[in-house]
Design a protein around this motif. Structure first.
Motif, PDB file in Angstrom:
ATOM      1  N   VAL A   1       0.873  -1.182   0.000  1.00  0.00           N
ATOM      2  CA  VAL A   1       0.000   0.000   0.000  1.00  0.00           C
ATOM      3  C   VAL A   1       0.906   1.228   0.000  1.00  0.00           C
ATOM      4  O   VAL A   1       2.127   1.105   0.030  1.00  0.00           O
ATOM      5  CB  VAL A   1      -0.916   0.022   1.258  1.00  0.00           C
ATOM      6  CG1 VAL A   1      -1.865  -1.161   1.251  1.00  0.00           C
ATOM      7  CG2 VAL A   1      -0.094   0.059   2.544  1.00  0.00           C
ATOM      8  N   TYR A   2       0.296   2.411   0.001  1.00  0.00           N
ATOM      9  CA  TYR A   2       1.104   3.626   0.112  1.00  0.00           C
ATOM     10  C   TYR A   2       1.583   3.834   1.540  1.00  0.00           C
ATOM     11  O   TYR A   2       1.019   3.286   2.493  1.00  0.00           O
ATOM     12  CB  TYR A   2       0.293   4.846  -0.321  1.00  0.00           C
ATOM     13  CG  TYR A   2       0.164   5.009  -1.812  1.00  0.00           C
ATOM     14  CD1 TYR A   2       1.298   5.083  -2.622  1.00  0.00           C
ATOM     15  CD2 TYR A   2      -1.086   5.113  -2.410  1.00  0.00           C
ATOM     16  CE1 TYR A   2       1.176   5.251  -3.988  1.00  0.00           C
ATOM     17  CE2 TYR A   2      -1.219   5.275  -3.776  1.00  0.00           C
ATOM     18  CZ  TYR A   2      -0.082   5.347  -4.571  1.00  0.00           C
ATOM     19  OH  TYR A   2      -0.207   5.510  -5.910  1.00  0.00           O
ATOM     20  N   MET A   3       2.621   4.664   1.636  1.00  0.00           N
ATOM     21  CA  MET A   3       3.189   4.975   2.947  1.00  0.00           C
ATOM     22  C   MET A   3       3.626   6.439   2.964  1.00  0.00           C
ATOM     23  O   MET A   3       4.264   6.900   2.007  1.00  0.00           O
ATOM     24  CB  MET A   3       4.408   4.059   3.159  1.00  0.00           C
ATOM     25  CG  MET A   3       5.070   4.154   4.508  1.00  0.00           C
ATOM     26  SD  MET A   3       6.529   3.055   4.525  1.00  0.00           S
ATOM     27  CE  MET A   3       6.133   1.963   5.881  1.00  0.00           C
TER      28      MET A   3
ATOM     29  N   ASP B   1       7.098  13.393  -7.960  1.00  0.00           N
ATOM     30  CA  ASP B   1       6.269  14.316  -8.736  1.00  0.00           C
ATOM     31  C   ASP B   1       4.891  13.686  -8.967  1.00  0.00           C
ATOM     32  O   ASP B   1       4.698  12.940  -9.932  1.00  0.00           O
ATOM     33  CB  ASP B   1       6.978  14.604 -10.077  1.00  0.00           C
ATOM     34  CG  ASP B   1       6.326  15.752 -10.813  1.00  0.00           C
ATOM     35  OD1 ASP B   1       5.398  16.368 -10.265  1.00  0.00           O
ATOM     36  OD2 ASP B   1       6.768  16.032 -11.947  1.00  0.00           O
ATOM     37  N   ARG B   2       3.982  13.951  -8.029  1.00  0.00           N
ATOM     38  CA  ARG B   2       2.629  13.405  -8.118  1.00  0.00           C
ATOM     39  C   ARG B   2       1.641  14.501  -7.717  1.00  0.00           C
ATOM     40  O   ARG B   2       1.932  15.289  -6.807  1.00  0.00           O
ATOM     41  CB  ARG B   2       2.451  12.227  -7.140  1.00  0.00           C
ATOM     42  CG  ARG B   2       3.338  11.023  -7.396  1.00  0.00           C
ATOM     43  CD  ARG B   2       2.953  10.248  -8.653  1.00  0.00           C
ATOM     44  NE  ARG B   2       3.704   9.014  -8.774  1.00  0.00           N
ATOM     45  CZ  ARG B   2       4.934   8.906  -9.306  1.00  0.00           C
ATOM     46  NH1 ARG B   2       5.556   9.990  -9.754  1.00  0.00           N
ATOM     47  NH2 ARG B   2       5.539   7.733  -9.375  1.00  0.00           N
ATOM     48  N   PRO B   3       0.448  14.506  -8.324  1.00  0.00           N
ATOM     49  CA  PRO B   3      -0.563  15.505  -7.937  1.00  0.00           C
ATOM     50  C   PRO B   3      -0.859  15.479  -6.438  1.00  0.00           C
ATOM     51  O   PRO B   3      -1.133  16.518  -5.843  1.00  0.00           O
ATOM     52  CB  PRO B   3      -1.797  15.092  -8.750  1.00  0.00           C
ATOM     53  CG  PRO B   3      -1.265  14.322  -9.905  1.00  0.00           C
ATOM     54  CD  PRO B   3      -0.011  13.647  -9.417  1.00  0.00           C
TER      55      PRO B   3
ATOM     56  N   THR C   1      10.465  11.353 -10.816  1.00  0.00           N
ATOM     57  CA  THR C   1       9.275  10.695 -11.371  1.00  0.00           C
ATOM     58  C   THR C   1       9.025   9.351 -10.698  1.00  0.00           C
ATOM     59  O   THR C   1       7.893   8.903 -10.612  1.00  0.00           O
ATOM     60  CB  THR C   1       9.427  10.457 -12.888  1.00  0.00           C
ATOM     61  OG1 THR C   1      10.551   9.606 -13.098  1.00  0.00           O
ATOM     62  CG2 THR C   1       9.616  11.765 -13.637  1.00  0.00           C
ATOM     63  N   ASP C   2      10.076   8.684 -10.252  1.00  0.00           N
ATOM     64  CA  ASP C   2       9.987   7.359  -9.618  1.00  0.00           C
ATOM     65  C   ASP C   2      11.234   7.165  -8.766  1.00  0.00           C
ATOM     66  O   ASP C   2      12.178   7.929  -8.847  1.00  0.00           O
ATOM     67  CB  ASP C   2       9.971   6.239 -10.681  1.00  0.00           C
ATOM     68  CG  ASP C   2       8.745   6.275 -11.550  1.00  0.00           C
ATOM     69  OD1 ASP C   2       7.688   5.832 -11.087  1.00  0.00           O
ATOM     70  OD2 ASP C   2       8.848   6.775 -12.679  1.00  0.00           O
ATOM     71  N   GLY C   3      11.214   6.074  -7.996  1.00  0.00           N
ATOM     72  CA  GLY C   3      12.454   5.642  -7.337  1.00  0.00           C
ATOM     73  C   GLY C   3      12.705   6.281  -5.991  1.00  0.00           C
ATOM     74  O   GLY C   3      13.716   6.955  -5.800  1.00  0.00           O
ATOM     75  N   ASP C   4      11.795   6.041  -5.031  1.00  0.00           N
ATOM     76  CA  ASP C   4      12.030   6.708  -3.754  1.00  0.00           C
ATOM     77  C   ASP C   4      12.891   5.913  -2.782  1.00  0.00           C
ATOM     78  O   ASP C   4      13.237   6.424  -1.732  1.00  0.00           O
ATOM     79  CB  ASP C   4      10.736   7.241  -3.140  1.00  0.00           C
ATOM     80  CG  ASP C   4       9.825   6.167  -2.552  1.00  0.00           C
ATOM     81  OD1 ASP C   4      10.079   4.983  -2.810  1.00  0.00           O
ATOM     82  OD2 ASP C   4       8.873   6.546  -1.863  1.00  0.00           O
ATOM     83  N   VAL C   5      13.309   4.694  -3.123  1.00  0.00           N
ATOM     84  CA  VAL C   5      14.320   4.036  -2.268  1.00  0.00           C
ATOM     85  C   VAL C   5      15.621   4.836  -2.391  1.00  0.00           C
ATOM     86  O   VAL C   5      16.185   5.307  -1.391  1.00  0.00           O
ATOM     87  CB  VAL C   5      14.567   2.566  -2.682  1.00  0.00           C
ATOM     88  CG1 VAL C   5      15.649   1.946  -1.803  1.00  0.00           C
ATOM     89  CG2 VAL C   5      13.296   1.737  -2.581  1.00  0.00           C
TER      90      VAL C   5
HETATM   91  C1  VTB Z   1       7.263   5.105  -5.376  1.00  0.00           C
HETATM   92  C2  VTB Z   1       8.527   4.883  -6.195  1.00  0.00           C
HETATM   93  C3  VTB Z   1       8.415   3.764  -7.171  1.00  0.00           C
HETATM   94  O1  VTB Z   1       6.033   4.020  -7.124  1.00  0.00           O
HETATM   95  O2  VTB Z   1       7.129   4.155  -4.370  1.00  0.00           O
HETATM   96  C4  VTB Z   1       6.045   5.160  -6.291  1.00  0.00           C
HETATM   97  O3  VTB Z   1       9.610   4.606  -5.377  1.00  0.00           O
HETATM   98  C5  VTB Z   1       4.730   5.352  -5.579  1.00  0.00           C
HETATM   99  O4  VTB Z   1       3.610   4.945  -6.319  1.00  0.00           O
HETATM  100  O5  VTB Z   1       9.549   3.722  -8.000  1.00  0.00           O
HETATM  101  P1  VTB Z   1       2.842   5.778  -7.477  1.00  0.00           P
HETATM  102  O6  VTB Z   1       3.665   5.622  -8.734  1.00  0.00           O
HETATM  103  O7  VTB Z   1       1.497   5.120  -7.570  1.00  0.00           O
HETATM  104  O8  VTB Z   1       2.767   7.201  -7.063  1.00  0.00           O
HETATM  105  C6  VTB Z   1       7.137   3.917  -7.999  1.00  0.00           C
HETATM  106  O9  VTB Z   1       7.222   5.096  -8.758  1.00  0.00           O
HETATM  107  C7  VTB Z   1       6.952   2.709  -8.901  1.00  0.00           C
HETATM  108  O10 VTB Z   1       6.917   1.535  -8.156  1.00  0.00           O
END
Ligand code: VTB
Length: 334
Positions: free
Chosen positions: A132-134, A178-180, A200-204
């Motif tokens: 899920v989201y965190m 970068d998300r709404p 755009t992605d990659g929060d680890v």
């Molecule tokens: C983040 C990011 C991931 O998903 O967890 C993100 O680290 C969150 O989800 O690389 P949404 O894309 O739904 O916002 C990723 O971008 C893809 O798993």
């Protein structure tokens, strides 16, 4: 040495003695497998290649491993599902968190920052988080405890962090997906005078950036991303230092009941690093596409180059391993 010729290592030493090198092989193989799909616009194939390679390598390890953060939950029946037993099953009990390809879109589009990543810890010590989201907030080492707080407004966190760093808020940079859904958060950070860097992605990797502001330019990570990525990032910060607070976003009955089945008693719990990664752990990541933290996989004539970072919490050792692979059959690329 036991009489069957195997080197026996006491179980509490296994993370150190065996796995700190073996874990590198695991992320290297996954990264190379995914990298073959770089820029091909096929996220699924890239991810599948990484999963297959990672699973193959994990199954060679002398451990009784359980995937606690994986590619999905059992009913979705993926490989490396949450709960899957992995390894030779004869060694010590180990919890495993995997993201064989973190940033599938980054890989498919050949954008910077895709990595293959794994964390391992003593059995029963990693948070079993549902997919899920965190909510997350993270800063690097060297700050007093609780200088920022997940529940404080963004402006206040920026001001407190700037004060602790002895700089103006204008000298702070926050990294945010970068998300709404982050519009208000971004506005709050900017209102405090700080800069925002959007990914755009990659929060680890995003969270790990906070551990080294002089090199990455990032002081704080903020926002909502995947819970599995949160646990992996917590493992890395446990090794290199820093503070992180997280809370699962369990906004429906269905998610709350899924979480409860995984042992989560308080759906609003604010997790600190030590709640997500309770004991000694190892973390490794290999670059797939080139990024600020790691070089990407490079295919040269007869040689494949990889770059990996591997960290151990008990010692705080961080090893950067640049490898040139010449025996290419091991990658099963054909
Ligand atoms: C983040 C990011 C991931 O998903 O967890 C993100 O680290 C969150 O989800 O690389 P949404 O894309 O739904 O916002 C990723 O971008 C893809 O798993």
């Amino acid at each position: 040495m036991s009489n069957d010729g195997h080197v026996s290592v006491q179980s509490h030493l296994v993370l150190e003695r065996i796995l700190s090198m073996e874990i590198v092989r695991v992320t290297e193989r996954a990264a190379v497998a995914a990298a073959r799909w770089t820029g091909r616009g096929n996220e699924k194939a890239a991810d599948q290649a990484a999963v297959d390679a990672m699973r193959r390598e994990l199954n060679k390890l002398p451990i009784d491993g359980t995937v606690v953060i994986g590619e999905g939950e059992l009913d979705e029946a993926p490989m490396l599902f949450i709960g899957e037993r992995i390894g030779s099953k004869k060694g010590p009990k180990v919890d495993i968190a995997v993201d064989p390809l973190e940033g599938t879109t980054l890989c498919a589009k050949n954008m910077p920052g895709a990595i293959a990543t794994v964390a391992m810890a003593e059995g029963g010590t990693l948070l079993n988080a549902p997919d899920v989201y965190m909510e997350k907030i993270a800063i690097g080492p060297g700050y007093p405890k609780s200088v920022v707080d997940l529940d404080a407004p963004a402006e206040q966190n920026i001001r407190n962090l700037a004060k602790a760093k002895d700089v103006e808020p204008a000298e702070i940079t926050a990294l945010i997906l970068d998300r709404p859904r982050h519009a208000d958060l971004i506005a709050g950070v900017r209102k405090a005078g700080a800069a925002v860097q959007l990914i755009t992605d990659g929060d680890v990797a995003g969270v790990i950036h906070t551990a080294d502001p002089p090199n990455t330019g990032i002081d704080i990570y903020l926002g909502i991303g995947g819970a599995p990525d949160g646990v992996l990032a917590a493992a890395a910060l446990r090794c290199i230092g820093g503070q992180m607070q997280c809370r699962l976003v369990l906004d429906t009955e269905e998610k709350r009941s899924r979480a409860a089945k995984m042992g989560i008693k308080d759906p609003r719990k604010k997790y600190e690093i030590a709640d997500m990664v309770k004991g000694d752990c190892l973390f490794a990541a290999t670059g797939v596409t080139a990024g600020a933290m790691l070089k990407g996989v490079r295919f040269r004539k007869d040689v494949i180059e990889t770059e990996t970072v591997v960290m151990r919490s008990i010692t705080g050792t961080v090893r950067w391993i640049r490898a040139e692979h010449r025996e290419l059959a091991k990658f099963h690329l054909d």
